[in-house]
Design a protein around this motif. Structure first.
Motif, mmCIF file in Angstrom:
data_model
loop_
_atom_site.group_PDB
_atom_site.id
_atom_site.type_symbol
_atom_site.label_atom_id
_atom_site.label_comp_id
_atom_site.label_asym_id
_atom_site.label_seq_id
_atom_site.Cartn_x
_atom_site.Cartn_y
_atom_site.Cartn_z
ATOM 1 N N SER A 20 -9.072 15.877 1.018
ATOM 2 C CA SER A 20 -9.852 15.048 1.934
ATOM 3 C C SER A 20 -11.245 15.645 2.117
ATOM 4 O O SER A 20 -11.418 16.858 2.087
ATOM 5 N N TRP A 21 -12.202 14.769 2.322
ATOM 6 C CA TRP A 21 -13.583 15.206 2.519
ATOM 7 C C TRP A 21 -13.880 15.491 3.983
ATOM 8 O O TRP A 21 -13.309 14.886 4.888
ATOM 9 N N GLU B 237 -11.098 5.122 -1.553
ATOM 10 C CA GLU B 237 -12.437 5.034 -2.149
ATOM 11 C C GLU B 237 -12.335 4.844 -3.666
ATOM 12 O O GLU B 237 -11.845 5.738 -4.376
ATOM 13 N N PRO C 285 -16.035 16.366 -6.131
ATOM 14 C CA PRO C 285 -15.041 15.665 -6.957
ATOM 15 C C PRO C 285 -13.644 16.230 -6.656
ATOM 16 O O PRO C 285 -13.412 17.437 -6.785
ATOM 17 N N LYS C 286 -12.766 15.379 -6.249
ATOM 18 C CA LYS C 286 -11.466 15.838 -5.772
ATOM 19 C C LYS C 286 -10.638 16.516 -6.854
ATOM 20 O O LYS C 286 -9.896 17.449 -6.568
ATOM 21 N N TYR C 287 -10.777 16.097 -8.088
ATOM 22 C CA TYR C 287 -10.001 16.720 -9.157
ATOM 23 C C TYR C 287 -10.403 18.181 -9.375
ATOM 24 O O TYR C 287 -9.631 18.961 -9.926
ATOM 25 N N ASN D 133 -13.651 7.626 -6.018
ATOM 26 C CA ASN D 133 -12.732 8.774 -6.110
ATOM 27 C C ASN D 133 -11.595 8.480 -7.079
ATOM 28 O O ASN D 133 -11.198 9.343 -7.868
ATOM 29 N N ARG D 134 -11.075 7.277 -7.011
ATOM 30 C CA ARG D 134 -9.994 6.903 -7.939
ATOM 31 C C ARG D 134 -10.503 6.888 -9.377
ATOM 32 O O ARG D 134 -9.819 7.349 -10.289
ATOM 33 N N ASP E 148 -6.067 7.075 -2.718
ATOM 34 C CA ASP E 148 -7.358 7.181 -2.031
ATOM 35 C C ASP E 148 -7.931 5.785 -1.825
ATOM 36 O O ASP E 148 -7.853 4.935 -2.713
ATOM 37 N N ASP F 109 -5.431 11.243 0.157
ATOM 38 C CA ASP F 109 -6.646 11.307 0.953
ATOM 39 C C ASP F 109 -6.219 11.055 2.398
ATOM 40 O O ASP F 109 -5.130 10.539 2.653
ATOM 41 N N TRP G 256 -10.910 10.455 -10.840
ATOM 42 C CA TRP G 256 -9.682 11.256 -10.911
ATOM 43 C C TRP G 256 -9.221 11.405 -12.361
ATOM 44 O O TRP G 256 -9.328 10.478 -13.152
#
Length: 138
Positions: free
Chosen positions: A60-61, A118, A102-104, A121-122, A116, A8, A125
């Protein structure tokens, strides 16, 4: 299988929240905090990860409640920030996505490591996730 670490940016490798006036800037669609944030880890840390056989990516957002025009400026600022502070790192993937995504869901290797700041977010994942201080182990 490729050993992949996704990083991130804001609050993880970039001291975004340490930029004075960052929230006011975002509310006024000023990309300054993304441009002037200092790195939290120097390039040698990331180079050690690469030397150990890891491939690096960014996920990254964008800013919360932003316009399309501001999103374009933020993407550009984040990519330029990476080039400036990590010029010798070749990031295999760079995903700068809408806030809350959602990052994944946007990465190629979901069975990888996420670093990350946050906790949500973790927790979401699909692979292994660590807080930024994990970088200190390299």
């Amino acid at each position: 299988m490729e050993k992949m670490i996704y990083l991130d940016m804001d609050g993880t490798i970039a001291n975004f929240y340490g930029v004075e006036g960052w929230l006011d800037d975002l509310l006024n669609e000023n990309s300054r905090p993304y441009e002037v944030a200092e790195p939290l880890y120097d390039e040698s840390t990331l180079l050690k990860m690469v030397a150990l056989g890891y491939t690096l990516g960014i996920v990254s957002w964008l800013s919360k409640n932003s316009t399309k025009e501001f999103d374009t400026r933020v993407r550009k600022a984040k990519r330029e920030w990476l080039k400036e502070h990590y010029p010798h790192i070749e990031f295999n993937e760079i995903h700068i996505v809408k806030y809350g995504t959602p990052k994944y869901k946007v990465v190629k290797n979901i069975n990888s490591i996420l670093i990350d700041d946050e906790e949500p977010n973790r927790n979401a994942w699909k692979g292994i996730a660590y807080e930024p201080n994990f970088l200190e182990s390299f």
